[in-house]
Design a protein around this motif. Structure first.
Motif, short mmCIF file in Angstrom:
data_model
loop_
_atom_site.label_atom_id
_atom_site.label_comp_id
_atom_site.label_asym_id
_atom_site.label_seq_id
_atom_site.Cartn_x
_atom_site.Cartn_y
_atom_site.Cartn_z
N ILE A 307 0.12 -1.64 2.15
CA ILE A 307 -0.36 -0.65 1.20
C ILE A 307 -0.33 -1.29 -0.18
O ILE A 307 0.74 -1.69 -0.66
CB ILE A 307 0.51 0.62 1.22
CG1 ILE A 307 0.60 1.19 2.63
CG2 ILE A 307 -0.03 1.67 0.24
CD1 ILE A 307 1.68 2.25 2.79
N HIS A 309 -1.91 0.12 -3.01
CA HIS A 309 -2.05 1.05 -4.13
C HIS A 309 -1.85 2.48 -3.64
O HIS A 309 -2.31 2.86 -2.56
CB HIS A 309 -3.43 0.92 -4.77
CG HIS A 309 -3.53 1.54 -6.13
ND1 HIS A 309 -3.24 0.87 -7.29
CD2 HIS A 309 -3.88 2.80 -6.52
CE1 HIS A 309 -3.41 1.66 -8.33
NE2 HIS A 309 -3.80 2.85 -7.89
N VAL A 310 -1.14 3.28 -4.43
CA VAL A 310 -0.94 4.70 -4.15
C VAL A 310 -1.53 5.49 -5.30
O VAL A 310 -1.22 5.22 -6.47
CB VAL A 310 0.56 5.05 -4.00
CG1 VAL A 310 0.73 6.53 -3.70
CG2 VAL A 310 1.21 4.20 -2.93
N ILE A 347 3.88 8.35 0.27
CA ILE A 347 3.39 7.17 0.99
C ILE A 347 3.33 7.44 2.49
O ILE A 347 2.35 7.10 3.16
CB ILE A 347 4.28 5.95 0.68
CG1 ILE A 347 4.17 5.56 -0.80
CG2 ILE A 347 3.93 4.77 1.58
CD1 ILE A 347 5.19 4.53 -1.25
N GLY A 350 0.38 9.74 3.35
CA GLY A 350 -0.88 9.02 3.34
C GLY A 350 -1.03 8.08 4.50
O GLY A 350 -2.15 7.69 4.86
N SER A 351 0.09 7.71 5.13
CA SER A 351 0.06 6.80 6.29
C SER A 351 0.10 7.55 7.61
O SER A 351 0.20 6.92 8.66
CB SER A 351 1.27 5.84 6.23
OG SER A 351 1.34 5.16 5.01
N THR A 382 -3.02 12.49 -1.63
CA THR A 382 -2.74 11.08 -1.94
C THR A 382 -3.79 10.21 -1.29
O THR A 382 -4.26 10.49 -0.18
CB THR A 382 -1.33 10.66 -1.46
OG1 THR A 382 -1.10 9.30 -1.81
CG2 THR A 382 -1.20 10.79 0.05
N LEU A 384 -4.27 6.23 -0.24
CA LEU A 384 -3.67 4.90 -0.11
C LEU A 384 -4.78 3.87 0.02
O LEU A 384 -5.72 4.05 0.80
CB LEU A 384 -2.76 4.83 1.12
CG LEU A 384 -1.59 5.80 1.20
CD1 LEU A 384 -0.70 5.44 2.40
CD2 LEU A 384 -0.77 5.79 -0.07
#
Length: 992
Positions: A307, A309-310, A347, A350-351, A382, A384
């Motif tokens: 990853i 960028h968030v 995070i 978003g994953s 979000t 990612l």
């Protein structure tokens, strides 16, 4: 302040410039322009340059002037590298070169450097020359009076000037400014480096010089491995002998345009860190992780699995909505309630790495930010951005989570997840499941045999042996039933013997009674009648035997019909279920349908017809009535060849002649019939007696067969144990070859004999413990079995188990039978009990094959939750090689003391970040500093408004940033002490 922190960047640590004091081969009217262009166009891009010259900084100052004019835009860091020649000769006629890397952070660094150099003297020609521009020129002119040009005199004087190493070390140690602003590098080559110091007398000074240096100029992999403690000496030996591990750097050492930014073999220098001098200091502290020489920097995680960028959208509480992420180890720190877990949750969301239970957690007690803020998240989302360029957007309220097309692109060890896996329940469920998953992944795809998970692979490997165990156990049960039957027959020998004797006496009495009814003058007829009666009895026995055969043939017909209709198809279905992976289609499976080898229908019909024919022949046809005085069977006839009907008719004719008195005749006939009946019963008793007398031999054979079958049961169990051990072999081999924390984890497969359960069945259900005897009371049987059987059950071979059971029975069987709840005379009850007893004695349900997971010699089921947390991290950080997704961990140090964190976890994180992106929320200074985290994200939150979320701000950078180090020291307890301890041994100063 937002940056990705420490990233690999190309440095040029050793490059001369036009006008360098010695061996200047840069020429032409545009020498400087060509030089700067070569640096600007270098590939890979050079972002830090150490401008090198001998004893002076003229070329460095010239480079700064060009940079101020707009040249070298990519080089954010330029600093002086002052090259000195020590008065230590090499075997090739040169002198050891030593370099001073000078930090440019101090605005007065040139003045301070010149002041430091002026304290170095060279005594020659009955004069003292200081290391200053003026004295170097004076030395050149005095050494060669023919030199008049000051530039030529400077070059000649610099070539003559030699620095005394002891004096240099004293000057350096006495200067607080030098210790703060200068790093020492020494050449490692043979011509002008320490490798050329070969004389035994000079070995001590060589070691002193290398120990004094922070950096070694060397480009070969062998040199790098040596200075990292990976070759001839281990890390501890390098530290003891040379004061610490050393980073190796390699520059182009360019003295002409063709060599600019083109080191031999494309051995470029890479430093991981920001473009600031502290990055070089950090490389001295962690040379393995922050310095490298090669054409490309070390690879870590694959870009597509990182990853980069968030972005947080539609969230007024996210004051910092765009956060870049490092590809290595990212540490999120902050005070309590500052928003650390919030970023980890974002995070993970978003994953697609938050499980349904995580989204649905109780907002009042869950440690999850997104669960607690569920009602306040609104439309926040979000996005990612992954290293490969892909972007994924997810809602932060979980409304689009866990769709049928989604899959976790990261592994999220939230506080809730870790607590669940490390709880008492988790030991037997989630944690073991995760361990099994890692074991499964440790096998290559080819070795998995198309299995989808560990349970399926395990079943594939051991089902064959479990089926064999079940078959042999069923065989033992059947044999035990037969042995019980033979025991019962043995017990009937005396009774049957008595009954046979009684029956013979009864027949004799009946025969005597019949003889008394004979009328005088009919003795011959009576004798004749007796012979006829004996012949008739033999025929009736034969007819009865054929009748028994016929009934058996009819029963076999029923069995054949049943087997065809239900038995064989069901057996085929069971075989298909046991061997589901055979790949056979329905037509191929038809070949496995059990059928009779011959035409049994035709045979059985023929057998029945044959039996009926034999009975008809033996019965014969009765002769028609005739003269009572004329014999129906001649006296000379061979009675053994005649059928029953004429013999019976002749017997009836003779009986009529014995007496004219009808009563007497009827009595004679009745006695004759009774004698025939008792003879038939006698034959049956004699057959049973003979069978009972042979029971002892058969029973012994069956017991031998049962013993052998019992051994085969354990062969199957041992094979199952071996198959399980093979499943863990790849992981066990890796653990055996590892060191440190990882070596504490171990797997073992062993048999467990639950003697308590086995013995309790007998003591509570089978034996009458109230009877006086060896097994009176509770526990005595269990104690005997523990001593005599448990060792063989758990560790012995099949032969050992068989021998142990044989010995146990020889010693205790009579005693066990004495505690039977029924007497043998209670035949029905004793028969049922003895079967249950045999099934128990030779049963193996109490034997299980179990694998155990231990940490530091303690079964995982007995570890504290905190130590189980270490095992969990061992799995994800060190053993789960197949998973290269980002690993997001929320506070891995929970329940651990600081020493445990350092001893158990630091090395794991260092190893893991070389293979995958690791993002952790932590309060522990050791996990940030000693793992040399690549990026520090500092979270802070403002006042908490009523009915809303507090504003959350993030700043980030690497440990080479003084501002980030100050934040680490201010936020994390023990941070400043940890920094000081790390830098102390290398004399590298890192200011807060």
């Amino acid at each position: 302040m937002l940056s990705r922190g420490s990233e690999w960047r190309r440095w040029e640590p050793h490059i001369h410039a036009p006008g360098t004091v010695m061996n200047n081969q840069f020429s032409g009217p545009n020498a400087w322009g060509d030089y700067l262009t070569a640096l600007e166009q270098a590939t890979p891009v050079i972002e830090a340059i150490a401008v090198t010259d001998y004893y002076v900084t003229d070329t460095y100052e010239e480079v700064l002037r060009h940079k101020a004019a707009g040249r070298l835009p990519s080089a954010k860091l330029v600093f002086p590298n002052v090259e000195l020649r020590l008065d230590v000769a090499t075997a090739k006629g040169g002198f050891v070169n030593l370099h001073l890397f000078v930090s440019p952070e101090d605005p007065q660094h040139l003045d301070e450097l010149q002041r430091l150099l002026s304290r170095l003297q060279f005594n020659v020609m009955q004069d003292r020359f200081d290391c200053t521009r003026a004295d170097l020129i004076r030395l050149g002119k005095k050494a060669d009076p023919n030199i008049t040009d000051e530039r030529a005199a400077l070059a000649y004087g610099a070539n003559q000037f030699k620095v005394n190493f002891q004096q240099l070390r004293e000057v350096f140690s006495e200067s607080g400014w030098a210790k703060k602003n200068i790093l020492i590098a020494v050449a490692g080559g043979a011509t002008d480096g320490t490798s050329g110091v070969r004389e035994a007398a000079d070995q001590t000074i060589r070691r002193e010089i290398e120990g004094f240096a922070h950096v070694i100029f060397a480009g070969s992999p062998a040199q790098r491995e040596f200075w990292l403690g990976q070759k001839d000496l281990g890390p501890d030996e390098i530290r003891a002998r040379y004061g610490g591990l050393k980073p190796c750097l390699h520059g182009s050492d360019a003295h002409k345009l063709d060599d600019v930014a083109s080191p031999f073999g494309n051995r470029f220098s890479w430093i991981k860190g920001g473009l600031e001098f502290d990055a070089l200091r950090q490389a001295c502290i962690d040379p393995d992780g922050r310095a490298y020489v090669g054409e490309q920097p070390p690879r870590s995680a694959m870009p597509s699995q990182v990853i980069s960028h968030v972005q947080i959208a539609d969230a007024d509480w996210a004051i910092t909505p765009d956060i870049p992420l490092n590809h290595g180890l990212v540490a999120i720190i902050g005070a309590r309630g500052s928003g650390k877990t919030a970023l980890a949750d974002v995070i993970a969301a978003g994953s697609d790495a938050i499980s349904p239970s995580g989204w649905n957690a109780d907002e009042n007690i869950s440690p999850s930010f997104l669960a607690r803020a569920r009602k306040l998240i609104g439309d926040a989302s979000t996005t990612l951005t992954w290293g490969g360029g892909a972007t994924v957007t997810r809602a932060l309220d979980g409304s689009d989570a866990n769709g049928h097309m989604t899959f976790p692109r990261a592994r999220y060890l939230s506080q809730q997840f870790v607590e669940e896996l490390c709880s008492a329940k988790g030991v037997s469920d989630g944690l073991v499941d995760e361990i099994e998953r890692v074991i499964f992944k440790s096998h290559s795809q080819d070795d998995r045999e198309w299995a989808l998970d560990f349970a399926e692979l395990r079943d594939q490997q051991i089902s064959r042996f479990q089926q064999a165990r079940e078959r042999e156990a069923e065989a033992i049960a059947d044999i035990s039933d037969r042995i019980a039957t033979e025991f019962e027959k043995e017990s009937l020998v005396t009774t049957l013997t008595t009954q046979v004797g009684q029956k013979k006496k009864l027949i004799a009495d009946y025969t005597a009674d019949r003889a008394k009814l004979v009328v005088k003058g009919t003795e011959a007829q009576v004798t004749r009648h007796t012979r006829l009666s004996e012949a008739a009895q033999k025929l009736r026995n034969k007819i009865q035997s054929f009748g028994n055969q016929r009934r058996t043939f009819v029963a076999l017909q029923d069995e054949v019909r049943s087997m065809r209709a239900t038995g064989a198809p069901e057996m085929l279905r069971q075989a298909q279920a046991r061997h589901a992976n055979s790949g056979l289609d329905a037509k191929q499976w038809e070949d496995f349908l059990l059928i009779y080898k011959g035409d049994v229908d035709k045979s059985l019909t023929a057998y029945i017809a044959w039996a009926d024919g034999e009975v008809r022949k033996l019965n014969g046809v009765a002769p028609p009535p005739g003269d009572p005085n004329v014999a129906l069977v001649p006296d000379i006839a061979d009675l053994s060849t005649l059928p029953l009907a004429p013999i019976a008719a002749e017997m009836t004719r003779l009986e009529a002649l014995f007496s004219a008195d009808k009563v007497v005749r009827d009595q004679y006939a009745a006695l004759t019939g009774r004698i025939a009946q008792e003879n038939s019963a006698l034959q049956t008793l004699e057959t049973r007696l003979a069978d009972a007398q042979g029971a002892s031999a058969r029973r012994k054979d069956l017991q031998t067969e049962r013993d052998d079958t019992y051994g085969r049961v354990f062969e199957a169990i041992i094979n199952e144990q071996s198959a399980l051990a093979a499943l863990y072999a790849p992981l066990m081999a890796r653990l055996a070859a590892s060191s440190g924390t990882l070596k504490k984890l171990s797997f073992s497969v062993r048999r467990i004999a639950d003697v308590q359960a086995w013995g309790s069945v007998a003591e509570t259900e089978l034996l009458d413990r109230r009877k006086t005897g060896p097994f009176y009371g509770r526990g005595s049987l269990i104690a005997a079995a523990t001593e005599a059987l448990k060792p063989a059950w758990e560790t012995g071979s099949a032969a050992d188990v068989q021998a142990a059971m044989t010995a146990f029975m020889a010693r205790y069987l009579r005693d066990l039978l004495s505690h039977a709840p029924f007497a043998p005379t209670q035949q029905a009850e004793f028969r049922a009990w003895s079967k249950r007893f045999a099934h128990w004695l030779f049963g193996t349900d109490h034997i299980t094959v179990r694998y155990e997971i231990s940490y530091d010699g303690v079964d995982i089921r007995k570890l504290s939750p905190g130590t189980r947390g270490i095992v969990l991290l061992l799995l994800y950080l060190a053993l789960d090689d197949s998973d290269d997704r980002p690993l997001v961990i929320d506070q891995p140090e929970e329940n651990l003391d600081p020493k445990s964190v350092f001893d158990e976890l630091v090395a794991l994180f260092v190893a893991a970040k070389a293979k995958r992106q690791v993002i952790m929320v932590t309060h522990n200074a050791n996990l940030v500093i000693n793992t040399d985290a690549d990026q520090i994200i500092v979270a802070s939150a403002g006042p908490h408004p009523s009915g809303g979320l507090p504003p959350i701000t993030y700043v980030s950078g690497g440990l080479e940033s003084a501002e980030i180090r100050k934040a680490v020291c201010d936020i994390l307890e023990g941070g400043e002490a940890a920094f000081r301890e790390r830098a102390r041994r290398l004399r590298v100063r890192l200011e807060r």
